[in-house]
Design an enzyme around this catalytic site. Structure first.
Site, PDB file in Angstrom:
ATOM      1  N   LEU A   1      55.668 153.090 116.237  1.00  0.00           N
ATOM      2  CA  LEU A   1      56.896 153.659 115.840  1.00  0.00           C
ATOM      3  C   LEU A   1      57.929 152.735 115.111  1.00  0.00           C
ATOM      4  O   LEU A   1      58.475 153.054 114.235  1.00  0.00           O
ATOM      5  CB  LEU A   1      57.668 154.199 117.157  1.00  0.00           C
ATOM      6  CG  LEU A   1      56.970 155.571 117.624  1.00  0.00           C
ATOM      7  CD1 LEU A   1      57.963 155.905 118.668  1.00  0.00           C
ATOM      8  CD2 LEU A   1      56.838 156.708 116.527  1.00  0.00           C
TER       9      LEU A   1
ATOM     10  N   GLY B   1      59.798 142.685 120.356  1.00  0.00           N
ATOM     11  CA  GLY B   1      58.641 143.548 120.862  1.00  0.00           C
ATOM     12  C   GLY B   1      58.702 144.745 119.998  1.00  0.00           C
ATOM     13  O   GLY B   1      58.815 144.440 118.706  1.00  0.00           O
ATOM     14  N   GLU B   2      57.891 145.662 120.313  1.00  0.00           N
ATOM     15  CA  GLU B   2      57.353 146.745 119.519  1.00  0.00           C
ATOM     16  C   GLU B   2      57.584 147.998 120.515  1.00  0.00           C
ATOM     17  O   GLU B   2      57.633 148.108 121.358  1.00  0.00           O
ATOM     18  CB  GLU B   2      56.102 146.562 118.951  1.00  0.00           C
ATOM     19  CG  GLU B   2      55.645 145.526 118.285  1.00  0.00           C
ATOM     20  CD  GLU B   2      54.029 145.104 117.673  1.00  0.00           C
ATOM     21  OE1 GLU B   2      53.200 145.803 118.760  1.00  0.00           O
ATOM     22  OE2 GLU B   2      54.146 144.373 116.782  1.00  0.00           O
ATOM     23  N   VAL B   3      57.499 149.165 119.584  1.00  0.00           N
ATOM     24  CA  VAL B   3      57.660 150.529 120.143  1.00  0.00           C
ATOM     25  C   VAL B   3      56.543 151.255 119.523  1.00  0.00           C
ATOM     26  O   VAL B   3      56.261 151.616 118.462  1.00  0.00           O
ATOM     27  CB  VAL B   3      59.055 151.280 119.921  1.00  0.00           C
ATOM     28  CG1 VAL B   3      59.031 152.773 120.601  1.00  0.00           C
ATOM     29  CG2 VAL B   3      60.015 150.285 120.118  1.00  0.00           C
TER      30      VAL B   3
ATOM     31  N   LYS C   1      57.854 150.807 124.947  1.00  0.00           N
ATOM     32  CA  LYS C   1      58.449 149.822 124.541  1.00  0.00           C
ATOM     33  C   LYS C   1      57.826 148.331 125.253  1.00  0.00           C
ATOM     34  O   LYS C   1      57.366 148.548 126.433  1.00  0.00           O
ATOM     35  CB  LYS C   1      59.982 149.562 124.972  1.00  0.00           C
ATOM     36  CG  LYS C   1      60.900 150.417 124.338  1.00  0.00           C
ATOM     37  CD  LYS C   1      62.241 150.546 124.833  1.00  0.00           C
ATOM     38  CE  LYS C   1      63.352 151.506 124.059  1.00  0.00           C
ATOM     39  NZ  LYS C   1      64.684 151.137 124.593  1.00  0.00           N
TER      40      LYS C   1
ATOM     41  N   ASP D   1      75.008 153.251 118.570  1.00  0.00           N
ATOM     42  CA  ASP D   1      74.037 153.622 117.532  1.00  0.00           C
ATOM     43  C   ASP D   1      73.811 155.233 117.493  1.00  0.00           C
ATOM     44  O   ASP D   1      72.538 155.330 117.149  1.00  0.00           O
ATOM     45  CB  ASP D   1      72.792 152.664 117.406  1.00  0.00           C
ATOM     46  CG  ASP D   1      71.941 152.903 116.281  1.00  0.00           C
ATOM     47  OD1 ASP D   1      72.429 153.190 115.246  1.00  0.00           O
ATOM     48  OD2 ASP D   1      70.890 152.452 116.187  1.00  0.00           O
TER      49      ASP D   1
END
Length: 820
Positions: free
Chosen positions: A533, A539-541, A572, A676
């Protein structure tokens, strides 16, 4: 003024890259070179002088050379024979002038109390400047040393400018001057058009004439420029205006089809030289309820030499009978080479109204083979390509050098003045504000333009630093009586994506994270990767399918789970090489997320923290994020029936918006500041269920929604309140502002970005209008589907004073009442 000149230093290449933006008076305010020395002595002349030591070349603002200023022979009453003339060598868009008297270290005391300005585009025809009320005389100086800045309303387009001191009695005057503006990239020197007409509307006259046109006006307008080039776009309602004390229709030039048997209005544009035109942008009114629409078709003819091309270029914009907002219509000019363009705009309804027309062009003049024969143009396309490539390479190298030097200077500047300008508070109270306070905010008047540019830049950059600092500011009470947090009392969760999602008060953090983690370890082997995503610094999702997730559900909280089926989840994942601070933040985020229990907040389901990489597993809704969900749908109505598109009813839109308000009501009750909130961070489940999430920043799909400042902070400026952008102040009230934008997105089906007609830089400049509070700020327009009570909710979210904005509890109730 600081917000008006905010971009003068931070965006040095704005003029080159964005021709349209340079016609905005609020952005086009660069000193043109009297004080900086870019204007050469030979380009400054005068009608007369006291002596050689007070000649024209000494008339530079903030300079004390010679005897300290330009001083003409005695200025006689009502005489305009004395002048100081500046040749800019090319056409410029001039928005501001500055004047100063002769001080000369205390020896001189001569200044011009009043003056007039004349300007010329060709050096032969001179035009007297008048303000929007027709007044020519400009108030000047009251002493010999202060700089007085005056906005030119309307701005002028000129190569030559004359300052002409005015006096009601015979006296000695001296002047130092500066011009502010930017290069006139359009190259347009005049447009000829029929005179604007008058509309009778409910017994009131609406005058749609070009009131600032500086050419000849009889039955038509010839050899001049005016409201179509003054950088001011008209409002959606043409009877209203940005300008005070003017008549209805002031911003627009308009015509009725009853006066044109041909069915079109013809406007001819003359340019300073032959140019390679790419596009024309026409700002049109589209208030179809008043029988006003953008043009149905335009036919453009081009004149490159003496003759007009026989075959015109034709363009027809898509008709819009749904959205009454004024808009820019972009017409592709297909790289035609021309020194004049004649356009025939065809009526789509009874009335047609324009407020601004701009042109963009590429390489303007063909290269010459020799200096001796300027009419002999190169026909060899290979030569043109080679020269173009060489110019591009040189430009890129220069740009790289400038950027490197600029960053080095900026880093040193931050180190030297950061501690002076950016003061942090240090006493403690309890509130849910996250802010940075600044030592001073420069007032609007009586300020050197040079210092105000620096102050504005420091304010914006420090706001960006505040917005992305690894630690947030501790609760104190500032001079304005508003409590602020200082560093010790806010915990910012860095997050794997590198974005600060929630600003959490330390007290709340202690209460929530003091217990054991209330989530279980999930077997990694039961996770099946589907797609990435997004990703960030740490890091990454990932979107994954999780088997057996039912066993990990908290029984006291409802989940939308299908028995014996893999569940979609968001994972996550912290990179194995992440630093110690990132790992600590990740574990803190797990603790906080494990305590959030609300039907409209994404839940943490499980974790994988027994080994690297550390993972947290959260809910993911089957319909994805709200932004993409709405983009795939249409409002109920005839258009949806024709296109066979899936629809969402207005009641369901309100239902989703109410859920967002409910989720934010819960977060604000815990003193959480999201920072956000947007449709990209709201996920959609079955039956229009909404849950607020936090990883929109990490997705490349939404990279255009974030603005990077000096490589330090990535900010969603189109959703941010004015105080968050200019002051680095994030509170529940700034989340309320973002909710108003999110509600606007929802009711427009996310078909366009907020403030889509503005560049990022213009969005920031608009926050300066909120700061000044002179009723010139631009608000998002009322969506077509939005009833008045709901639009009032949006407007209340965007109030300048944070204390006057509603709470999320009040918003939630108001939305429920609007559906009753």
């Amino acid at each position: 003024t600081p917000p008006s000149l905010l971009l003068s230093l931070t965006l040095p290449f704005l003029n080159f890259f964005s021709p349209l933006s340079t016609t905005l008076p609020s952005l086009c305010r660069y000193p043109l070179g009297m004080s900086g020395g870019q204007i050469q002595d030979e380009d400054i002349s005068a009608s007369s002088q006291w002596s050689e030591s007070t000649a024209a070349r000494y008339g530079r603002l903030d300079f004390e050379e010679g005897d300290g200023a330009w001083c003409p022979e005695t200025v006689e009453p009502d005489s305009l024979k004395e002048f100081l003339q500046i040749d800019l060598r090319s056409l410029h868009f001039i928005t501001l002038v500055g004047t100063q008297g002769r001080h000369a270290g205390g020896i001189g005391n001569e200044f011009a109390q009043m003056y007039k300005i004349k300007y010329s585009r060709d050096g032969s025809r001179w035009i007297s400047w008048r303000n929007r009320q027709g007044k020519q005389v400009i108030e000047g100086n009251r002493n010999a040393y202060d700089i007085v800045l005056k906005d030119l309303e309307p701005p002028i387009i000129a190569r030559f400018v004359r300052f002409m001191p005015v006096s009601d009695h015979s006296m000695n005057v001296c002047m130092r001057v500066e011009l502010y503006g930017c290069e006139w990239l359009d190259g347009l020197v005049s447009y000829n058009a029929p005179v604007g007409e008058q509309m009778s509307l409910e017994g009131e006259s609406v005058h749609l004439n070009d009131s600032v046109y500086d050419g000849a006006v009889i039955f038509s307008m010839t050899e001049g420029l005016g409201q179509l080039t003054d950088g001011m776009c008209g409002l959606d309602d043409f009877t209203q205006s940005h300008v005070y004390n003017v008549w209805p229709g002031y911003d627009y030039v308009g015509w009725t089809n009853e006066s044109f048997s041909s069915g079109y209005v013809e406007i001819m544009f003359e340019f300073d030289r032959a140019r390679n035109f790419t596009t024309m942008k026409v700002h049109c009114n589209n208030m179809f309820t008043r029988h006003v629409k953008a043009f149905r078709q335009v036919m453009c003819y081009f004149r490159s030499e003496a003759d007009w091309e026989a075959k015109p270029l034709s363009f027809s914009p898509s008709p819009d009978d749904v959205n009454p907002s004024a808009r820019f219509v972009t017409v592709s000019l297909a790289n035609h080479m021309a020194s004049a363009i004649k356009c025939q705009f065809y009526f789509a309804d009874t009335w047609m109204m324009f407020s601004e027309i701009t042109f963009q062009s590429g390489d303007h003049v063909p290269w010459s083979l020799s200096w001796d024969d300027p009419t002999h143009k190169v026909d060899d396309s290979n030569t043109r390509i080679l020269i173009g490539c060489l110019v591009a390479i040189i430009f890129i190298l220069v740009a790289i050098i400038v950027i490197i030097l600029w960053r080095q200077v900026w880093q040193k500047m931050l180190e030297k003045v950061g501690e002076l300008v950016y003061s942090r508070a240090c006493t403690h109270t309890h509130t849910h504000t996250h802010t940075c306070s600044f030592d001073r905010v420069t007032p609007r008047s009586g300020v050197s333009p040079h210092s105000s540019v620096l102050d504005s830049r420091l304010r914006l950059t420090n706001a960006a630093v505040a917005a992305t600092a690894s630690k947030a500011p501790a609760a104190t009470v500032g001079q304005d009586g508003v409590p602020h947090y200082a560093e010790a009392d806010i915990v910012n969760l860095q997050g794997v994506t590198g974005g600060n999602t929630y600003a959490v008060p330390a007290l709340t953090m202690d209460l929530l994270s003091g217990k054991d983690v209330a989530v279980e370890e999930f077997p990694r082997k039961l996770l099946t990767f589907k797609e990435k995503l997004g990703e960030g610094q740490f890091g990454e999702v990932h979107l994954c399918e999780a088997e057996g997730m039912q066993e990990f559900m908290n029984k006291d909280f409802p989940f939308d789970i299908t028995e014996n089926q893999p569940e979609l989840v968001a994972v996550k994942m912290l990179r194995a090489d992440a630093n110690k601070n990132a790992r600590n933040d990740f574990l803190k985020e797990i603790k906080i997320m494990s305590r959030l229990k609300d039907p409209n907040i994404i839940r943490l389901l499980a974790v994988c923290i027994c080994s690297d990489p550390l993972c947290m597993i959260t809910e993911y809704m089957e319909n994805g994020d709200l932004n993409q969900f709405l983009c795939r749908h249409e409002p109920e109505g005839q258009l949806a029936l024709i296109s066979n598109a899936p629809t969402v009813s207005y009641s369901n839109l309100c239902y989703m918006a109410t859920q967002i308000a409910s989720g934010m009501r819960y977060l604000s009750s815990l003193n959480f500041v999201h920072r956000d909130l947007a449709t990209r961070n709201c996920l959609v489940g079955k039956n229009y269920t909404i849950k607020i999430a936090d990883f929109g920043m990490s997705r490349n799909l939404y990279s255009g929604d974030y603005y990077r400042i000096q490589g330090r902070a990535v900010l969603p400026i189109r959703w941010m309140s004015w105080e968050s952008i200019l002051l680095g102040k994030f509170t529940t009230a700034s989340d309320v502002w973002a909710f108003g934008v999110t509600l606007w997105e929802t009711l427009t089906f996310c078909k366009e970005q907020p403030y889509s007609q503005l560049t990022d830089e213009q969005v920031i400049e608009n926050t300066g209008e909120f700061f000044r509070d002179q009723k010139r700020q631009i608000y998002l327009p009322q969506p077509a589907l939005c009833p008045d009570p709901v639009y009032k909710i949006m407007l209340s979210c965007w109030r300048r004073n944070t204390k006057e904005r509603p709470s999320f509890q009040e918003i939630y109730r108001a939305l429920l009442e609007s559906q009753a």
